[in-house]
Design a protein around this motif. Sequence first.
Motif, short mmCIF file in Angstrom:
data_model
loop_
_atom_site.label_atom_id
_atom_site.label_comp_id
_atom_site.label_asym_id
_atom_site.label_seq_id
_atom_site.Cartn_x
_atom_site.Cartn_y
_atom_site.Cartn_z
N THR A 11 -18.69 -34.37 38.89
CA THR A 11 -19.24 -35.16 39.98
C THR A 11 -20.27 -36.14 39.43
OG1 THR A 11 -21.06 -33.64 40.42
CG2 THR A 11 -18.98 -33.22 41.60
N LYS A 12 -20.71 -37.02 40.28
CA LYS A 12 -21.79 -37.94 39.93
C LYS A 12 -23.03 -37.15 39.52
CE LYS A 12 -23.92 -39.70 43.31
NZ LYS A 12 -24.60 -40.31 44.43
N ARG A 15 -22.59 -35.70 36.00
CA ARG A 15 -22.78 -36.74 34.98
C ARG A 15 -24.26 -37.10 34.81
NH1 ARG A 15 -18.12 -38.43 32.91
NH2 ARG A 15 -16.24 -38.31 34.16
N ASP A 16 -25.00 -37.12 35.91
CA ASP A 16 -26.43 -37.39 35.84
C ASP A 16 -27.14 -36.28 35.04
OD1 ASP A 16 -28.86 -38.89 36.61
OD2 ASP A 16 -29.30 -37.04 37.71
N LEU A 17 -26.78 -35.04 35.32
CA LEU A 17 -27.37 -33.92 34.58
C LEU A 17 -27.05 -34.01 33.10
CD1 LEU A 17 -28.80 -31.17 34.36
CD2 LEU A 17 -26.59 -30.11 34.96
#
Length: 106
Positions: A11-12, A15-17
């Motif tokens: 998920t977005k 990817r941020d993590l």
Amino acid sequence: MATAEARHWPTKEHRDLFGTIASLRNPDEVERFVRDLCTRSELDAMAHRWQVAQLLDQGLPYLEVAQRAQASTTTVTRVSQWLRNGEGGYALALRRRARARTQATA
């Protein structure tokens, strides 16, 4: 047909993590961040799976891995499946750790 899990990976937010972890500069920063992020049980579970992956990488039989890691054969089987058929993350990390150990002893 794709499963719900497959459709939602990554998920977005995932990817941020991952980008955040990649931005950390050294093992101490990673340790501090991951300790704040995860519960002790989550950290223990991840460390346990990593231990199983390392033992499997040595070519040990499942039952011996289970005994050494004090893991269930189910856990050993699951880690083995991801080691062989996953995203390649275990293999990459195992290669890099082996390379770092080799360079440290050279």
